[in-house]
Write a protein that holds these residues in place. Structure first.
Motif, PDB file in Angstrom:
ATOM      1  N   HIS A  77       0.868  -1.175   0.000  1.00 60.25           N
ATOM      2  CA  HIS A  77       0.000   0.000   0.000  1.00 60.25           C
ATOM      3  C   HIS A  77       0.899   1.218   0.000  1.00 60.25           C
ATOM      4  O   HIS A  77       1.680   1.417   0.935  1.00 60.25           O
ATOM      5  CB  HIS A  77      -0.897  -0.018   1.236  1.00 60.25           C
ATOM      6  CG  HIS A  77      -1.828   1.159   1.315  1.00 60.25           C
ATOM      7  ND1 HIS A  77      -2.928   1.266   0.515  1.00 60.25           N
ATOM      8  CD2 HIS A  77      -1.789   2.259   2.089  1.00 60.25           C
ATOM      9  CE1 HIS A  77      -3.556   2.402   0.805  1.00 60.25           C
ATOM     10  NE2 HIS A  77      -2.883   3.024   1.748  1.00 60.25           N
ATOM     11  N   ASN A  78       0.822   2.004  -1.063  1.00 65.98           N
ATOM     12  CA  ASN A  78       1.669   3.188  -1.200  1.00 65.98           C
ATOM     13  C   ASN A  78       0.971   4.411  -0.653  1.00 65.98           C
ATOM     14  O   ASN A  78      -0.211   4.633  -0.925  1.00 65.98           O
ATOM     15  CB  ASN A  78       2.044   3.404  -2.670  1.00 65.98           C
ATOM     16  CG  ASN A  78       3.028   2.368  -3.133  1.00 65.98           C
ATOM     17  OD1 ASN A  78       4.183   2.400  -2.761  1.00 65.98           O
ATOM     18  ND2 ASN A  78       2.560   1.417  -3.919  1.00 65.98           N
ATOM     19  N   VAL A  79       1.720   5.205   0.104  1.00 63.14           N
ATOM     20  CA  VAL A  79       1.197   6.427   0.711  1.00 63.14           C
ATOM     21  C   VAL A  79       2.034   7.616   0.263  1.00 63.14           C
ATOM     22  O   VAL A  79       3.075   7.461  -0.373  1.00 63.14           O
ATOM     23  CB  VAL A  79       1.153   6.311   2.249  1.00 63.14           C
ATOM     24  CG1 VAL A  79       0.190   5.205   2.683  1.00 63.14           C
ATOM     25  CG2 VAL A  79       2.536   6.038   2.831  1.00 63.14           C
ATOM     26  N   ALA A  80       1.592   8.822   0.608  1.00 58.96           N
ATOM     27  CA  ALA A  80       2.150  10.052   0.050  1.00 58.96           C
ATOM     28  C   ALA A  80       3.476  10.494   0.651  1.00 58.96           C
ATOM     29  O   ALA A  80       4.176  11.310   0.049  1.00 58.96           O
ATOM     30  CB  ALA A  80       1.137  11.186   0.185  1.00 58.96           C
ATOM     31  N   SER A  81       3.859   9.966   1.817  1.00 60.24           N
ATOM     32  CA  SER A  81       5.070  10.483   2.460  1.00 60.24           C
ATOM     33  C   SER A  81       5.613   9.473   3.469  1.00 60.24           C
ATOM     34  O   SER A  81       4.885   8.581   3.915  1.00 60.24           O
ATOM     35  CB  SER A  81       4.760  11.790   3.193  1.00 60.24           C
ATOM     36  OG  SER A  81       3.921  11.524   4.312  1.00 60.24           O
ATOM     37  N   PRO A  82       6.876   9.647   3.874  1.00 60.53           N
ATOM     38  CA  PRO A  82       7.398   8.795   4.949  1.00 60.53           C
ATOM     39  C   PRO A  82       6.601   8.938   6.247  1.00 60.53           C
ATOM     40  O   PRO A  82       6.384   7.945   6.948  1.00 60.53           O
ATOM     41  CB  PRO A  82       8.839   9.293   5.115  1.00 60.53           C
ATOM     42  CG  PRO A  82       9.210   9.794   3.749  1.00 60.53           C
ATOM     43  CD  PRO A  82       7.938  10.451   3.245  1.00 60.53           C
ATOM     44  N   ASP A  83       6.143  10.143   6.562  1.00 57.03           N
ATOM     45  CA  ASP A  83       5.321  10.321   7.765  1.00 57.03           C
ATOM     46  C   ASP A  83       4.042   9.498   7.689  1.00 57.03           C
ATOM     47  O   ASP A  83       3.591   8.932   8.693  1.00 57.03           O
ATOM     48  CB  ASP A  83       4.971  11.795   7.971  1.00 57.03           C
ATOM     49  CG  ASP A  83       6.160  12.619   8.436  1.00 57.03           C
ATOM     50  OD1 ASP A  83       7.152  12.038   8.938  1.00 57.03           O
ATOM     51  OD2 ASP A  83       6.097  13.864   8.304  1.00 57.03           O
ATOM     52  N   HIS A 112       9.786   2.444   3.833  1.00 59.35           N
ATOM     53  CA  HIS A 112       8.744   1.437   4.023  1.00 59.35           C
ATOM     54  C   HIS A 112       8.881   0.714   5.345  1.00 59.35           C
ATOM     55  O   HIS A 112       9.923   0.739   5.995  1.00 59.35           O
ATOM     56  CB  HIS A 112       8.721   0.432   2.866  1.00 59.35           C
ATOM     57  CG  HIS A 112       9.943  -0.451   2.787  1.00 59.35           C
ATOM     58  ND1 HIS A 112       9.968  -1.581   2.017  1.00 59.35           N
ATOM     59  CD2 HIS A 112      11.159  -0.393   3.366  1.00 59.35           C
ATOM     60  CE1 HIS A 112      11.139  -2.179   2.123  1.00 59.35           C
ATOM     61  NE2 HIS A 112      11.882  -1.469   2.937  1.00 59.35           N
ATOM     62  N   GLY A 113       7.796   0.078   5.731  1.00 64.86           N
ATOM     63  CA  GLY A 113       7.742  -0.807   6.880  1.00 64.86           C
ATOM     64  C   GLY A 113       6.797  -1.949   6.534  1.00 64.86           C
ATOM     65  O   GLY A 113       6.017  -1.856   5.576  1.00 64.86           O
ATOM     66  N   HIS A 114       6.875  -3.038   7.302  1.00 62.05           N
ATOM     67  CA  HIS A 114       6.043  -4.209   7.023  1.00 62.05           C
ATOM     68  C   HIS A 114       5.299  -4.631   8.289  1.00 62.05           C
ATOM     69  O   HIS A 114       5.887  -4.642   9.373  1.00 62.05           O
ATOM     70  CB  HIS A 114       6.901  -5.377   6.550  1.00 62.05           C
ATOM     71  CG  HIS A 114       7.542  -5.148   5.219  1.00 62.05           C
ATOM     72  ND1 HIS A 114       8.685  -4.411   5.063  1.00 62.05           N
ATOM     73  CD2 HIS A 114       7.194  -5.550   3.979  1.00 62.05           C
ATOM     74  CE1 HIS A 114       9.023  -4.376   3.787  1.00 62.05           C
ATOM     75  NE2 HIS A 114       8.131  -5.066   3.107  1.00 62.05           N
ATOM     76  N   VAL A 121      -0.818 -12.440   6.699  1.00 57.25           N
ATOM     77  CA  VAL A 121      -0.593 -11.804   5.403  1.00 57.25           C
ATOM     78  C   VAL A 121       0.255 -10.549   5.631  1.00 57.25           C
ATOM     79  O   VAL A 121      -0.086  -9.701   6.449  1.00 57.25           O
ATOM     80  CB  VAL A 121      -1.923 -11.435   4.715  1.00 57.25           C
ATOM     81  CG1 VAL A 121      -1.671 -10.653   3.432  1.00 57.25           C
ATOM     82  CG2 VAL A 121      -2.732 -12.700   4.438  1.00 57.25           C
ATOM     83  N   ILE A 122       1.368 -10.469   4.908  1.00 54.12           N
ATOM     84  CA  ILE A 122       2.298  -9.356   5.100  1.00 54.12           C
ATOM     85  C   ILE A 122       1.920  -8.193   4.202  1.00 54.12           C
ATOM     86  O   ILE A 122       1.715  -8.363   2.996  1.00 54.12           O
ATOM     87  CB  ILE A 122       3.749  -9.801   4.833  1.00 54.12           C
ATOM     88  CG1 ILE A 122       4.150 -10.878   5.847  1.00 54.12           C
ATOM     89  CG2 ILE A 122       4.701  -8.606   4.903  1.00 54.12           C
ATOM     90  CD1 ILE A 122       5.489 -11.509   5.581  1.00 54.12           C
ATOM     91  N   TRP A 123       1.856  -7.028   4.816  1.00 52.82           N
ATOM     92  CA  TRP A 123       1.596  -5.773   4.110  1.00 52.82           C
ATOM     93  C   TRP A 123       2.828  -4.904   4.189  1.00 52.82           C
ATOM     94  O   TRP A 123       3.395  -4.702   5.270  1.00 52.82           O
ATOM     95  CB  TRP A 123       0.430  -5.022   4.766  1.00 52.82           C
ATOM     96  CG  TRP A 123      -0.906  -5.514   4.328  1.00 52.82           C
ATOM     97  CD1 TRP A 123      -1.617  -6.557   4.864  1.00 52.82           C
ATOM     98  CD2 TRP A 123      -1.687  -4.995   3.264  1.00 52.82           C
ATOM     99  NE1 TRP A 123      -2.800  -6.711   4.182  1.00 52.82           N
ATOM    100  CE2 TRP A 123      -2.870  -5.754   3.199  1.00 52.82           C
ATOM    101  CE3 TRP A 123      -1.507  -3.961   2.353  1.00 52.82           C
ATOM    102  CZ2 TRP A 123      -3.859  -5.513   2.262  1.00 52.82           C
ATOM    103  CZ3 TRP A 123      -2.505  -3.710   1.428  1.00 52.82           C
ATOM    104  CH2 TRP A 123      -3.668  -4.491   1.393  1.00 52.82           C
ATOM    105  N   GLU A 124       3.246  -4.380   3.049  1.00 59.11           N
ATOM    106  CA  GLU A 124       4.292  -3.361   3.006  1.00 59.11           C
ATOM    107  C   GLU A 124       3.583  -2.015   2.920  1.00 59.11           C
ATOM    108  O   GLU A 124       2.782  -1.781   2.022  1.00 59.11           O
ATOM    109  CB  GLU A 124       5.188  -3.541   1.778  1.00 59.11           C
ATOM    110  CG  GLU A 124       6.194  -2.408   1.642  1.00 59.11           C
ATOM    111  CD  GLU A 124       6.906  -2.418   0.305  1.00 59.11           C
ATOM    112  OE1 GLU A 124       8.096  -2.071   0.288  1.00 59.11           O
ATOM    113  OE2 GLU A 124       6.266  -2.754  -0.720  1.00 59.11           O
ATOM    114  N   ILE A 125       3.870  -1.137   3.862  1.00 61.46           N
ATOM    115  CA  ILE A 125       3.374   0.234   3.821  1.00 61.46           C
ATOM    116  C   ILE A 125       4.546   1.062   3.322  1.00 61.46           C
ATOM    117  O   ILE A 125       5.621   1.050   3.930  1.00 61.46           O
ATOM    118  CB  ILE A 125       2.895   0.719   5.203  1.00 61.46           C
ATOM    119  CG1 ILE A 125       1.927  -0.305   5.833  1.00 61.46           C
ATOM    120  CG2 ILE A 125       2.278   2.103   5.083  1.00 61.46           C
ATOM    121  CD1 ILE A 125       0.698  -0.623   5.002  1.00 61.46           C
ATOM    122  N   CYS A 126       4.351   1.760   2.226  1.00 62.66           N
ATOM    123  CA  CYS A 126       5.484   2.284   1.480  1.00 62.66           C
ATOM    124  C   CYS A 126       5.244   3.690   0.956  1.00 62.66           C
ATOM    125  O   CYS A 126       4.133   4.025   0.536  1.00 62.66           O
ATOM    126  CB  CYS A 126       5.716   1.325   0.308  1.00 62.66           C
ATOM    127  SG  CYS A 126       6.928   1.829  -0.879  1.00 62.66           S
TER     128      CYS A 126
END
Length: 146
Positions: A77-83, A112-114, A121-126
């Motif tokens: 799941h891609n987000v707009a910023s590191p914050d 990113h973090g996981h 189920v592993i999610w990458e937040i990126c």
């Protein structure tokens, strides 16, 4: 977190064989192909399938993943910023996810973090600065130089 999946990443023991199957066998055009590491294919508007060499997949998760099974797939799941990565990972953990890899700078130039959901189920937040989506849903994915 919006209800969507942006990238499906599958660990593969033989990346060259997987690439040949999708590219040559199915006629798919790679969106981004990083030799000896990963190949991405756009499979739908906003949706990309990544085939990641299994040993590099495990290393990307900090060596914490077992042999590929249910952990052989990551939903990203891609987000707009590191914050936003930090905030989303914290929210997921508060909601019952297990922290797999704390948010940190990624080899690809992003952040990113996981987390693993209660079923594993592993999610990458990126946050990926090379990720861009046109209004019509077409994905642009560029390799970020070191």
């Amino acid at each position: 977190m919006e209800q969507r999946v942006d990238i499906l990443t599958l660990a593969t023991a033989d990346l060259d064989a997987a690439r040949r199957f999708y590219r040559d066998g199915l006629g798919w055009s790679p969106l981004l192909d990083v030799p000896d590491e990963i190949v991405f294919f756009q499979v739908a508007p906003r949706l990309v399938l990544g085939l990641f060499r299994a040993d590099r997949f495990r290393a990307d998760l900090g060596g914490t993943a077992a042999e590929p099974s249910l952990t052989g797939i990551t939903l990203s799941h891609n987000v707009a910023s590191p914050d936003a990565v930090d905030e989303t990972v914290r929210a997921a953990v508060r909601a019952g996810a297990r922290l797999v890899k704390p948010p940190q700078r990624a080899d690809f130039g992003g952040y990113h973090g996981h987390v693993a959901d209660p079923n594993g189920v592993i999610w990458e937040i990126c946050h990926n600065p090379g990720w861009r989506v046109d209004p019509d849903g077409r994905v642009h994915l560029e390799e970020i130089p070191d």
